[in-house]
Design an enzyme around this catalytic site. Structure first.
Site, PDB file in Angstrom:
ATOM      1  N   CYS A 202       2.428   1.815  -4.843  1.00  0.00           N
ATOM      2  CA  CYS A 202       2.238   0.384  -4.608  1.00  0.00           C
ATOM      3  C   CYS A 202       1.849  -0.346  -5.889  1.00  0.00           C
ATOM      4  O   CYS A 202       2.169  -1.525  -6.061  1.00  0.00           O
ATOM      5  CB  CYS A 202       1.229   0.137  -3.499  1.00  0.00           C
ATOM      6  SG  CYS A 202      -0.380   0.915  -3.692  1.00  0.00           S
TER       7      CYS A 202
ATOM      8  N   PHE B 275       0.841  -1.196   0.000  1.00  0.00           N
ATOM      9  CA  PHE B 275       0.000   0.000   0.000  1.00  0.00           C
ATOM     10  C   PHE B 275       0.871   1.238   0.000  1.00  0.00           C
ATOM     11  O   PHE B 275       2.066   1.199   0.307  1.00  0.00           O
ATOM     12  CB  PHE B 275      -0.932   0.007   1.219  1.00  0.00           C
ATOM     13  CG  PHE B 275      -0.215   0.133   2.539  1.00  0.00           C
ATOM     14  CD1 PHE B 275       0.014   1.373   3.121  1.00  0.00           C
ATOM     15  CD2 PHE B 275       0.229  -0.997   3.208  1.00  0.00           C
ATOM     16  CE1 PHE B 275       0.672   1.498   4.330  1.00  0.00           C
ATOM     17  CE2 PHE B 275       0.891  -0.893   4.424  1.00  0.00           C
ATOM     18  CZ  PHE B 275       1.120   0.354   4.990  1.00  0.00           C
ATOM     19  N   CYS B 276       0.256   2.385  -0.367  1.00  0.00           N
ATOM     20  CA  CYS B 276       0.933   3.675  -0.363  1.00  0.00           C
ATOM     21  C   CYS B 276      -0.127   4.754  -0.188  1.00  0.00           C
ATOM     22  O   CYS B 276      -1.284   4.450   0.109  1.00  0.00           O
ATOM     23  CB  CYS B 276       1.741   3.870  -1.651  1.00  0.00           C
ATOM     24  SG  CYS B 276       0.740   3.836  -3.151  1.00  0.00           S
ATOM     25  N   THR B 277       0.231   5.993  -0.397  1.00  0.00           N
ATOM     26  CA  THR B 277      -0.694   7.096  -0.114  1.00  0.00           C
ATOM     27  C   THR B 277      -1.927   7.087  -1.014  1.00  0.00           C
ATOM     28  O   THR B 277      -3.061   7.083  -0.539  1.00  0.00           O
ATOM     29  CB  THR B 277       0.030   8.449  -0.262  1.00  0.00           C
ATOM     30  OG1 THR B 277       1.199   8.434   0.541  1.00  0.00           O
ATOM     31  CG2 THR B 277      -0.885   9.591   0.164  1.00  0.00           C
TER      32      THR B 277
ATOM     33  N   ILE C  34      -4.072   4.672   0.837  1.00  0.00           N
ATOM     34  CA  ILE C  34      -4.494   5.036   2.192  1.00  0.00           C
ATOM     35  C   ILE C  34      -5.604   6.080   2.156  1.00  0.00           C
ATOM     36  O   ILE C  34      -6.540   6.041   2.957  1.00  0.00           O
ATOM     37  CB  ILE C  34      -3.293   5.583   2.989  1.00  0.00           C
ATOM     38  CG1 ILE C  34      -2.181   4.540   3.073  1.00  0.00           C
ATOM     39  CG2 ILE C  34      -3.718   6.021   4.387  1.00  0.00           C
ATOM     40  CD1 ILE C  34      -0.832   5.123   3.456  1.00  0.00           C
TER      41      ILE C  34
END
Length: 308
Positions: A188, A181-183, A210
């Site tokens: 990702c 996952f990432c922002t 996120i």
């Protein structure tokens, strides 16, 4: 999303991986379009697509997304919306890059080999599975502010370092479900493509990142802990995409939590615990003068000189 008068600006974090052979030709027209609509922020164009975060009135952002979607290659662009009480950017920039998110590895193709999307409402079940290894693909200073419970922190200072971490940990990840996952989803997505091309086959990533998770998953059901760093003047967001309590150190541009601001090394606009030993007295003198100008502009009801 809050569209009340207290949050007059709409923020759009957007990206799309695509074959964008004419990316250079889009720079001028997009810059002129954004400026004409009063949109500010940054758009990155590269042969692999578009990436960026911009802000403006809801109508201006609507028109910009429609303009982007009018280009066949960009149709279906991934967008996450949030709100801001003040304009979170100082100017509009449209830049040409080799990659829309810099990994520095040739031949990575998210269009052909990205991992399996997981919707925010299904994310908790995946990462709660004991056979799943959860990997935070963001930078170390972002992870410090918040991450998912049990997530692995690669400890990378930039996304360029992620391939090295992945290679060093490939055996540890092999045969397991790997959830990245990432922002906002872009890092990702590219990280899962690298993982799959390196031989890992059970690779997943959080759709919308996120930001989408914090927007759609109720706080009482959430496995997220802390705040999410964002690359604009809001600095961080919490559940429901509400503004966080983190501020930005103007000396090193790193996030500073409410607890870190209690440090004797923290001086507004001048220094923080992270950078105080890395800057000279001459630097701090310049920062102090800049901060004085910022406060003077605020007292006179003028725009901040930072970012001009």
């Amino acid at each position: 999303m809050d569209q009340s008068p207290t949050a007059p600006f709409q923020v759009a974090a957007l990206y799309r991986f695509c074959r964008l052979d004419r990316y250079q030709d889009l720079r001028g027209p997009l810059a002129r379009f954004c400026c004409a609509q009063g949109v500010k922020g940054t758009l990155l164009l590269a042969p692999e697509g578009i990436n960026g975060t911009v802000a403006g009135t809801a109508e201006a952002i609507r028109l910009l997304i429609a303009e982007l979607e009018s280009h066949a290659e960009l149709a279906g662009i991934e967008v996450k919306y949030s709100a801001a009480a003040e304009m979170p950017f100082h100017r509009m920039k449209v830049r040409l890059k080799r990659e829309i998110v810099t990994m520095g590895v040739d031949g990575i193709d998210p269009l052909a080999s990205a991992g399996t999307y997981v919707e925010p409402q299904d994310w908790n079940a995946l990462i709660a599975d004991p056979d799943t290894i959860v990997v935070d693909t963001r930078n170390d200073y972002e992870v410090e502010l918040g991450t998912f419970s049990g997530a692995v922190d690669p400890g990378t200072r930039s996304f360029r370092a992620f391939p090295q971490w992945l290679e060093a940990n490939r055996e540890r990840l092999a045969g397991r479900k790997v959830a990245m996952f990432c922002t906002g989803g872009i890092r990702c997505e590219k990280a899962t493509a690298l993982a799959r091309q390196s031989g890992l086959d059970q690779v997943y990533h959080l759709r919308g990142g996120i930001l989408k998770y914090l927007e759609t998953v109720p706080a009482e059901q959430s496995l997220w802990q802390g705040e999410c760093f964002v690359f604009d003047e809001r600095v961080s967001l919490k559940h429901g995409l509400e503004g966080g309590d983190t501020e930005l150190c103007r000396a090193c541009r790193m996030p500073v939590t409410a607890e870190a601001r209690k440090s004797p090394h923290y001086r507004l606009g001048i220094s923080c615990e992270r950078c105080v030993a890395e800057r000279s007295d001459e630097d701090r003198h310049r920062y102090a003068e800049r901060q004085r100008q910022v406060e003077l502009a605020a007292a006179r009801g003028r725009k901040s000189p930072i970012g001009r």
